[in-house]
Enzyme design. Structure first.
Site, PDB file in Angstrom:
ATOM      1  N   SER A 282       9.556   0.497   8.684  1.00  0.00           N
ATOM      2  CA  SER A 282      10.260  -0.038   9.842  1.00  0.00           C
ATOM      3  C   SER A 282      11.160  -1.208   9.432  1.00  0.00           C
ATOM      4  O   SER A 282      10.741  -2.083   8.681  1.00  0.00           O
ATOM      5  CB  SER A 282       9.234  -0.515  10.873  1.00  0.00           C
ATOM      6  OG  SER A 282       9.879  -1.275  11.866  1.00  0.00           O
TER       7      SER A 282
ATOM      8  N   PRO B  45     -12.723 -15.889 -13.871  1.00  0.00           N
ATOM      9  CA  PRO B  45     -11.731 -15.215 -14.726  1.00  0.00           C
ATOM     10  C   PRO B  45     -11.464 -13.776 -14.281  1.00  0.00           C
ATOM     11  O   PRO B  45     -12.365 -13.113 -13.764  1.00  0.00           O
ATOM     12  CB  PRO B  45     -12.407 -15.245 -16.102  1.00  0.00           C
ATOM     13  CG  PRO B  45     -13.869 -15.234 -15.810  1.00  0.00           C
ATOM     14  CD  PRO B  45     -14.058 -15.904 -14.461  1.00  0.00           C
TER      15      PRO B  45
ATOM     16  N   LYS C  33      -1.565 -14.265 -14.511  1.00  0.00           N
ATOM     17  CA  LYS C  33      -2.632 -15.058 -13.878  1.00  0.00           C
ATOM     18  C   LYS C  33      -3.955 -14.633 -14.489  1.00  0.00           C
ATOM     19  O   LYS C  33      -4.306 -13.454 -14.455  1.00  0.00           O
ATOM     20  CB  LYS C  33      -2.613 -14.790 -12.370  1.00  0.00           C
ATOM     21  CG  LYS C  33      -3.618 -15.579 -11.567  1.00  0.00           C
ATOM     22  CD  LYS C  33      -3.370 -15.315 -10.080  1.00  0.00           C
ATOM     23  CE  LYS C  33      -4.379 -16.007  -9.204  1.00  0.00           C
ATOM     24  NZ  LYS C  33      -4.113 -15.755  -7.775  1.00  0.00           N
TER      25      LYS C  33
ATOM     26  N   ALA D 155       0.831  -1.209   0.000  1.00  0.00           N
ATOM     27  CA  ALA D 155       0.000   0.000   0.000  1.00  0.00           C
ATOM     28  C   ALA D 155       0.862   1.254   0.000  1.00  0.00           C
ATOM     29  O   ALA D 155       0.629   2.188  -0.771  1.00  0.00           O
ATOM     30  CB  ALA D 155      -0.939  -0.018   1.207  1.00  0.00           C
TER      31      ALA D 155
HETATM   32  C1  LIG Z   1      -2.236 -15.171   2.303  1.00  0.00           C
HETATM   33  C2  LIG Z   1      -2.540 -13.799   1.715  1.00  0.00           C
HETATM   34  C3  LIG Z   1      -2.744 -13.699   0.340  1.00  0.00           C
HETATM   35  C4  LIG Z   1      -3.020 -12.455  -0.216  1.00  0.00           C
HETATM   36  N1  LIG Z   1      -3.213 -12.376  -1.554  1.00  0.00           N
HETATM   37  C5  LIG Z   1      -3.426 -11.179  -2.113  1.00  0.00           C
HETATM   38  C6  LIG Z   1      -3.577 -11.057  -3.502  1.00  0.00           C
HETATM   39  O1  LIG Z   1      -3.495 -12.031  -4.221  1.00  0.00           O
HETATM   40  N2  LIG Z   1      -3.815  -9.833  -4.030  1.00  0.00           N
HETATM   41  C7  LIG Z   1      -3.912  -8.716  -3.233  1.00  0.00           C
HETATM   42  O2  LIG Z   1      -4.122  -7.613  -3.752  1.00  0.00           O
HETATM   43  N3  LIG Z   1      -3.791  -8.803  -1.903  1.00  0.00           N
HETATM   44  C8  LIG Z   1      -3.542 -10.000  -1.331  1.00  0.00           C
HETATM   45  N4  LIG Z   1      -3.410 -10.090   0.015  1.00  0.00           N
HETATM   46  C9  LIG Z   1      -3.546  -8.882   0.798  1.00  0.00           C
HETATM   47  C10 LIG Z   1      -2.306  -8.032   0.647  1.00  0.00           C
HETATM   48  O3  LIG Z   1      -1.150  -8.840   0.788  1.00  0.00           O
HETATM   49  C11 LIG Z   1      -2.289  -7.005   1.735  1.00  0.00           C
HETATM   50  O4  LIG Z   1      -3.538  -6.348   1.794  1.00  0.00           O
HETATM   51  C12 LIG Z   1      -1.228  -5.972   1.438  1.00  0.00           C
HETATM   52  O5  LIG Z   1       0.022  -6.563   1.245  1.00  0.00           O
HETATM   53  C13 LIG Z   1      -1.170  -5.065   2.584  1.00  0.00           C
HETATM   54  O6  LIG Z   1      -0.221  -4.084   2.254  1.00  0.00           O
HETATM   55  P1  LIG Z   1       0.178  -3.051   3.320  1.00  0.00           P
HETATM   56  O7  LIG Z   1       1.140  -2.127   2.657  1.00  0.00           O
HETATM   57  O8  LIG Z   1      -1.048  -2.447   3.961  1.00  0.00           O
HETATM   58  O9  LIG Z   1       0.860  -3.900   4.509  1.00  0.00           O
HETATM   59  P2  LIG Z   1       2.312  -4.560   4.547  1.00  0.00           P
HETATM   60  O10 LIG Z   1       2.763  -5.017   3.206  1.00  0.00           O
HETATM   61  O11 LIG Z   1       2.264  -5.547   5.650  1.00  0.00           O
HETATM   62  O12 LIG Z   1       3.262  -3.367   4.964  1.00  0.00           O
HETATM   63  C14 LIG Z   1       3.157  -2.726   6.228  1.00  0.00           C
HETATM   64  C15 LIG Z   1       4.328  -1.782   6.317  1.00  0.00           C
HETATM   65  O13 LIG Z   1       4.155  -0.944   7.463  1.00  0.00           O
HETATM   66  C16 LIG Z   1       5.388  -0.885   8.179  1.00  0.00           C
HETATM   67  N5  LIG Z   1       5.052  -0.593   9.562  1.00  0.00           N
HETATM   68  C17 LIG Z   1       4.181  -1.244  10.356  1.00  0.00           C
HETATM   69  N6  LIG Z   1       4.160  -0.670  11.573  1.00  0.00           N
HETATM   70  C18 LIG Z   1       5.012   0.395  11.503  1.00  0.00           C
HETATM   71  C19 LIG Z   1       5.429   1.387  12.441  1.00  0.00           C
HETATM   72  N7  LIG Z   1       4.947   1.413  13.699  1.00  0.00           N
HETATM   73  N8  LIG Z   1       6.329   2.308  12.034  1.00  0.00           N
HETATM   74  C20 LIG Z   1       6.827   2.288  10.765  1.00  0.00           C
HETATM   75  N9  LIG Z   1       6.457   1.366   9.842  1.00  0.00           N
HETATM   76  C21 LIG Z   1       5.581   0.439  10.225  1.00  0.00           C
HETATM   77  C22 LIG Z   1       6.020  -2.236   7.977  1.00  0.00           C
HETATM   78  O14 LIG Z   1       7.418  -2.235   8.215  1.00  0.00           O
HETATM   79  C23 LIG Z   1       5.685  -2.483   6.487  1.00  0.00           C
HETATM   80  O15 LIG Z   1       6.663  -1.882   5.672  1.00  0.00           O
HETATM   81  C24 LIG Z   1      -3.117 -11.311   0.598  1.00  0.00           C
HETATM   82  C25 LIG Z   1      -2.895 -11.425   1.991  1.00  0.00           C
HETATM   83  C26 LIG Z   1      -2.611 -12.648   2.536  1.00  0.00           C
HETATM   84  C27 LIG Z   1      -2.365 -12.725   4.036  1.00  0.00           C
END
Ligand SMILES: Cc1cc2nc3c(=O)[nH]c(=O)nc-3n(C[C@H](O)[C@H](O)[C@H](O)COP(=O)(O)OP(=O)(O)OC[C@H]3O[C@@H](n4cnc5c(N)ncnc54)[C@H](O)[C@@H]3O)c2cc1C
Length: 135
Positions: free
Chosen positions: A41, A98, A80, A17
């Site tokens: 982090s 699909p 995919k 994100a």
């Molecule tokens: C098994 C599984 C399969 C999935 N498959 C898909 C898919 O096919 N397609 C899809 O779109 N989504 C999929 N998702 C969902 C997707 O992976 C997540 O929604 C997405 O990766 C979340 O991104 P994010 O950036 O919010 O969190 P994350 O990628 O977890 O990143 C969080 C970031 O915040 C930082 N952070 C956290 N706390 C702090 C702090 N206090 N201070 C500073 N930094 C901090 C961390 O270091 C990290 O860099 C899947 C999830 C799972 C569990």
């Protein structure tokens, strides 16, 4: 120059994100008007799973100037086309959802509306899945 800029934008989190947000904003906003900082982090890992996307990802990549061939190569990505659900509705049932459309849109309506009308009229007993290119 923006009316009251330059603006400072801070993005917290360096996962999917956060980095998509940062790359999207830096691709769209004038660099002279916005200062974008991403904080992540070292101690808290990303969720770290494979990320499937929909065809719209190409629009996003095009918007920020990512070359698709290079993107696929550098991320070791694969194409995919859908997700197969096996035994989902009942044992033995199989369905491929699909990542796209089932057929062409015509007379201003998506294919499934023509399929549903024909099915209700009793002129076509095939399932929508029968029209999928991924069968
Ligand atoms: C098994 C599984 C399969 C999935 N498959 C898909 C898919 O096919 N397609 C899809 O779109 N989504 C999929 N998702 C969902 C997707 O992976 C997540 O929604 C997405 O990766 C979340 O991104 P994010 O950036 O919010 O969190 P994350 O990628 O977890 O990143 C969080 C970031 O915040 C930082 N952070 C956290 N706390 C702090 C702090 N206090 N201070 C500073 N930094 C901090 C961390 O270091 C990290 O860099 C899947 C999830 C799972 C569990």
């Amino acid at each position: 120059m923006a009316a009251h800029g330059p603006y400072r934008i801070v993005i917290l989190g360096g996962g999917t994100a956060g980095w998509m947000c940062a790359s999207g904003l830096s691709g769209l906003l004038a660099a002279a008007d916005y200062d974008i900082t991403l904080i992540e982090s070292d101690e808290i890992a990303t969720v770290g799973v494979g990320e499937a996307t929909l065809p719209h990802i190409k629009t996003f990549n095009d918007m920020i100037g990512i070359d698709e061939a290079e993107f696929m190569r550098e991320t070791a990505g694969t194409i995919k086309l859908g997700i197969e659900f096996v035994d989902w509705l009942r044992p033995g049932a199989r369905y491929i959802h699909p990542f796209g459309t089932f057929g062409d849109r015509w007379t201003n309506a998506d294919f499934q509306h023509h399929w549903a009308r024909a099915r209700l009229a009793g002129t076509d007993s095939r399932s929508l899945q029968d029209y999928s290119a991924l069968r």
